[in-house]
Design an enzyme around this catalytic site. Structure first.
Site, mmCIF file in Angstrom:
data_model
loop_
_atom_site.group_PDB
_atom_site.id
_atom_site.type_symbol
_atom_site.label_atom_id
_atom_site.label_comp_id
_atom_site.label_asym_id
_atom_site.label_seq_id
_atom_site.Cartn_x
_atom_site.Cartn_y
_atom_site.Cartn_z
ATOM 1 C CE LYS A 74 -4.443 -1.481 0.656
ATOM 2 N NZ LYS A 74 -5.848 -0.938 -0.185
ATOM 3 C CB SER A 89 -0.343 -7.986 -0.631
ATOM 4 O OG SER A 89 -0.953 -9.115 0.308
#
Length: 331
Positions: free
Chosen positions: A54, A307
């Protein structure tokens, strides 16, 4: 920003975020390659300074603000990782950051957000509640509102992950990534399909609360109940007024799968045992989908986006119990 994102926007994002977000390694997994008779690669975005991909989109969005917006500061809602990325980049750029989260965000992520220097506001029982509070604070304080996925600069930033995968291994023909609001899948899909239109982009969500998959099935954005999951980073809605990621996911994602909590847990344990990666549930859903849906990867060149790694030992112990495995100290 033009009405439609292009590969150029992703290249520009890469230039913009250099020095804030890392170019992360793409490593071959011998264990997964053997198990599935394929050439399996792991994109280690868990190695970003904030422990999750992110940061790419957060940094790009902050760097796109004008001077007046930077001085006033920004507000967002988050399940943890976007807020942490925004706080990290904001501290580096001297931009005040406020992060609204719901009571479903795990304690370890709340603590990390507070340690990052952001103002943390806990509001409501789901991400939609936190989003309402973020928009209220935007109006009350005159802050710039940056959504965690449905924003062109965020999407372009996340797309740099896909760009790096194909620069390292141009023969990759399938990419698996977690699917929540769609920022990662939209960005990776744009990058990958622009370079190789035949490449398959696969999105994976947890069984309960898969807002994007439910919305795609309905043909329009839906409000879906948010529930607790090992893949907590994939929780939350896509917004009934979704302007970017719904259409881009429709366009660029070839297939989407749901996976149950036991399969997520097994994939988390397997990644620690075989690849020595301690990761959060959202980072393991691609592997879970291959197992649960018995996907045939024979002869394929496959990349899995790892991720994030922002989980507590308590959560991993829960995963071990669900997977029917010994305590993680024995793995």
């Amino acid at each position: 920003m033009s009405e439609q994102l292009t590969l150029k926007d992703i290249y520009l994002a890469r230039q913009r975020i250099a020095g804030l977000a890392l170019r992360t390694p793409l490593v071959r997994s011998e264990s997964l390659s053997r198990r599935w008779n394929c050439d399996a690669w792991l994109k280690l975005d868990n190695l970003q300074p904030t422990g999750a991909f992110k940061l790419r989109g957060a940094a790009n969005a902050l760097l796109g603000l004008d001077p007046a917006q930077r001085e006033r500061g920004v507000v967002t809602m988050s399940t943890g990782n976007f807020g942490r990325g925004l706080a990290y980049a904001g501290r580096r750029l001297n931009i005040p950051v406020t992060v609204c989260i719901s009571r479903l965000v795990p304690d370890n992520k709340v603590a990390a957000l507070r340690a990052s220097g952001a103002e943390v506001v806990i509001h409501g029982d789901c991400q939609d509640d936190a989003d309402c509070e973020a928009r209220r604070l935007r109006d009350e304080r005159g802050l710039a509102y940056l959504p965690p996925f449905d924003h062109p600069l965020v999407i372009a930033g996340q797309g740099t992950c896909g760009l790096e995968i194909l620069e390292e291994q141009p023969e990759i023909d399938m990419i698996f990534a977690g699917l929540s609001g769609g920022g990662l899948i939209a960005g990776i899909g744009l990058a990958a399909k622009s370079i190789n239109p035949a490449l398959e982009v696969i999105g994976v969500s947890m069984n309960e609360g898969a807002a994007m998959l439910e919305s795609l099935a309905a043909g329009h954005p839906l409000q879906v109940a948010e529930v607790s999951s090992l893949a907590d980073s994939l929780g939350g809605g896509i917004g009934l007024d979704n302007a970017w990621t719904f259409a881009m996911t429709q366009r660029y994602m070839d297939r989407g799968y749901k996976v149950d909590e036991v399969q997520i847990a097994r994939a988390m344990v397997q990644l620690l045992r075989e690849d020595k990666l301690l990761v959060e549930g959202a980072a393991a859903v691609g592997m879970a989908a291959v197992e649960q849906h018995r996907l045939d990867l024979s002869g394929r060149r496959v990349a899995f986006v790892i991720s994030g790694q922002n989980l507590s030992t308590t959560t991993f112990a829960q995963a071990c119990r669900l997977a029917g495995e010994p305590p993680y100290a024995d793995l």
